[in-house]
Design an enzyme around this catalytic site. Structure first.
Site, short mmCIF file in Angstrom:
data_model
loop_
_atom_site.label_atom_id
_atom_site.label_comp_id
_atom_site.label_asym_id
_atom_site.label_seq_id
_atom_site.Cartn_x
_atom_site.Cartn_y
_atom_site.Cartn_z
N GLU A 1 -2.33 7.40 7.82
CA GLU A 1 -3.04 8.32 6.93
C GLU A 1 -3.92 9.25 7.75
OE1 GLU A 1 -3.92 5.89 2.76
OE2 GLU A 1 -5.53 6.31 4.17
N LYS B 1 0.80 -1.23 0.00
CA LYS B 1 0.00 0.00 0.00
C LYS B 1 0.83 1.28 0.00
CE LYS B 1 -3.34 -2.87 0.12
NZ LYS B 1 -3.92 -3.30 -1.17
N HIS C 1 -13.98 -0.66 9.20
CA HIS C 1 -13.32 -0.47 7.89
C HIS C 1 -13.47 -1.67 6.98
CE1 HIS C 1 -11.68 3.11 9.73
NE2 HIS C 1 -11.24 2.37 10.72
N ARG D 1 -6.22 -7.59 -7.32
CA ARG D 1 -6.87 -8.89 -7.27
C ARG D 1 -8.34 -8.71 -7.64
NH1 ARG D 1 -9.74 -7.92 -2.62
NH2 ARG D 1 -8.71 -6.68 -1.02
#
Length: 521
Positions: A209, A125, A244, A301
């Site tokens: 983040e 990521k 999440h 994916r």
């Protein structure tokens, strides 16, 4: 596509290194294409439905994923023993693990997914954030690399301003993510996020983040081949989440107009073209309250929610994955992609919505799945299934299509009313509740919808549901019939099941008598 059209394909047999409903989805795609499927199973999944349906099945170890579904040497040995020439990872487990992709290539196996270079650029990521920034795609403010030192994490968080999100660098599916509202909670949240990331992905790295709130979660489905073709298939809205992790997805998004769709899909395609991406993937974005969008990550994916896109575009994404892996061009162009109608997916998981959606376990004593016009069920459920606690709690996906969003919601209400699972707590009560909520009906959603709406009203809703729990005579009859069928299956299994010698090659699932007993019922 018929089997005789596979003459020039480089593979005829596919090893599926996953479990549950996605393994079943891939098995069905293989069967339609004329490909043979090879399943794997841990001790906990010995009686799983994907094991029964595959052409072959091999035992790979204990229930713990680290010793079975995540154990690369064992999986490669199964590929060798079975004679599989290709590997499909599904989602989760090793689907975005560059080490596994490289190991497959070194073993002479075709990986049905992005190559190593794309996995390194997008599957990890923080690397994806750097790549997106270089491609001019707006990203959420945060760290550009994983953070190993707690003091460094504290300094970055203070610079961003709370609240912040901790995310697994190798993650996906909502695993390894923690919302941190105050500095005093950062160290403990880092430990928790790292532990969960290590357990889910075999990689404990995390990064930070800025948390954008309120926000809507919008993602763009794309697929690219080795002939230079890259096509997007519109967007999906995934804003209804808890911890999440997505609970409801729909295509198209109620808030995305043509102008925003053009900007987001162009950003996604520009990004994947910049790295030579091949096969299916999803670019995920947050749309903030100001209407601006920010890149989150690329899921390199197939996605859990791919059926809603398939409903609205008419494209079989899993079969297209196989075509791309075989070196063929996409069977469609961008001009062929037109979003028709509206599709909604409810994830049905073994979780207790009354108790913070904590995982549930037990035995499915009876089951009634919905059907009818515009209804699709992707399920690993059957009466008698023992639901383990070792893996993701997703049991099935209920997907509906309608000519517009209003009809899709009406069909989902009807299908949810038909869906009955006895013996295990599931998210069905939450899904039924959601389909009646004014904010959802109006398309007014955000990633904190559940915290705002469900947590505040669940006590009253569940009390009303308890008063209406008495099943109808039709439901009782249907569940009794399901139990009788399960008893019939078990009786035939006992008559036909041979002794298993413990090796994959002679697994009981491959025995003709067993397979015929299952399929005749």
């Amino acid at each position: 596509m018929h089997a005789n059209s596979l003459d020039l394909w480089p593979f005829r047999k596919v090893l599926i290194v996953n479990r549950g409903e996605i393994a079943l989805r891939i098995i069905r795609a293989c069967r339609e294409l004329g490909l043979r499927s090879v399943a794997v199973y841990s001790d906990a999944d010995r009686d799983a439905l994907h094991v029964r349906m595959a052409d072959e099945a091999y035992h790979i170890g204990p229930a713990q994923a680290s010793q079975s579904y995540l154990h690369i040497p064992t999986l490669l040995e199964v590929a060798k023993q079975s004679g599989a020439q290709a590997v499909h990872p599904g989602y989760g487990f090793l689907a975005e693990n560059a080490e596994f992709v490289r190991a497959c290539q070194q073993a002479g196996l075709i990986f049905v997914g992005p190559p190593v270079e794309a996995q390194l650029a997008m599957g990890e990521k923080t690397a994806a954030r750097r790549t997106a920034q270089a491609a001019g795609v707006p990203i959420v403010p945060g760290a550009m690399a994983d953070v190993e030192d707690d003091q460094v994490a504290l300094e970055i968080a203070e610079g961003l301003g709370y609240p912040i999100l901790l995310k697994a660098a190798a993650g996906g599916g909502g695993k390894g993510i923690r919302l941190v509202r105050e500095a005093r909670d950062l160290s403990s949240s880092l430990r928790t996020a790292r532990s969960e990331a290590q357990s889910a992905f075999g990689d404990g790295r995390v990064y930070l983040e800025k948390a954008i709130t309120p926000a809507r979660h919008i993602e763009v489905q794309f697929i690219a081949d080795t002939h230079g073709n890259a096509v997007h298939l519109g967007e999906r809205e995934c804003s209804i989440q808890r911890r999440h992790q997505k609970l409801i997805e729909e295509c198209p998004s109620p808030i995305v107009d043509e102008e925003l769709r053009e900007r987001m899909t162009s950003a996604a395609l520009n990004l994947i073209r910049s790295i030579g991406y091949v096969n299916a993937g999803t670019a995920e974005f947050l749309v903030g309250p100001d209407g601006n969008f920010y890149f989150l990550e690329v899921n390199a994916r197939i996605q859990v929610e791919h059926p809603v896109t398939e409903w609205c575009t008419g494209v079989d994404l899993v079969q297209e994955q196989f075509r791309v892996a075989a070196g063929l061009p996409l069977s469609f162009t961008q001009e062929d992609i037109v979003l028709r109608g509206s599709a909604i997916e409810c994830r049905i998981s073994a979780e207790d919505p009354e108790n913070r959606f904590l995982p549930a376990t037990g035995t499915v004593s009876a089951l009634q799945e919905p059907g009818g016009p515009g209804v699709r069920v992707e399920s690993s459920l059957y009466a008698g299934l023992q639901v383990p606690l070792y893996y993701d709690p997703l049991l099935s996906k209920l997907v509906v299509w309608g000519k517009d969003r209003e009809q899709a919601i009406a069909r989902m209400r009807r299908a949810l009313a038909e869906y009955q699972v006895v013996g295990v707590r599931t998210t069905l009560p939450f899904a039924r509740w959601l389909m009646e909520q004014p904010r959802f009906l109006a398309g007014d959603m955000s990633t904190d919808f559940i915290a705002q709406e469900w947590d505040g009203h669940k006590a009253q809703i569940l009390e009303e549901q308890d008063a209406q729990e008495e099943p109808s005579l039709e439901q009782v009859a249907a569940l009794a019939a399901s139990l009788l069928m399960d008893a019939s299956i078990k009786e035939k299994q006992l008559r036909t099941q041979p002794q298993e010698d413990g090796t994959g090659e002679h697994s009981r699932w491959r025995e003709r008598g067993w397979r015929e007993a299952v399929w005749r019922v």
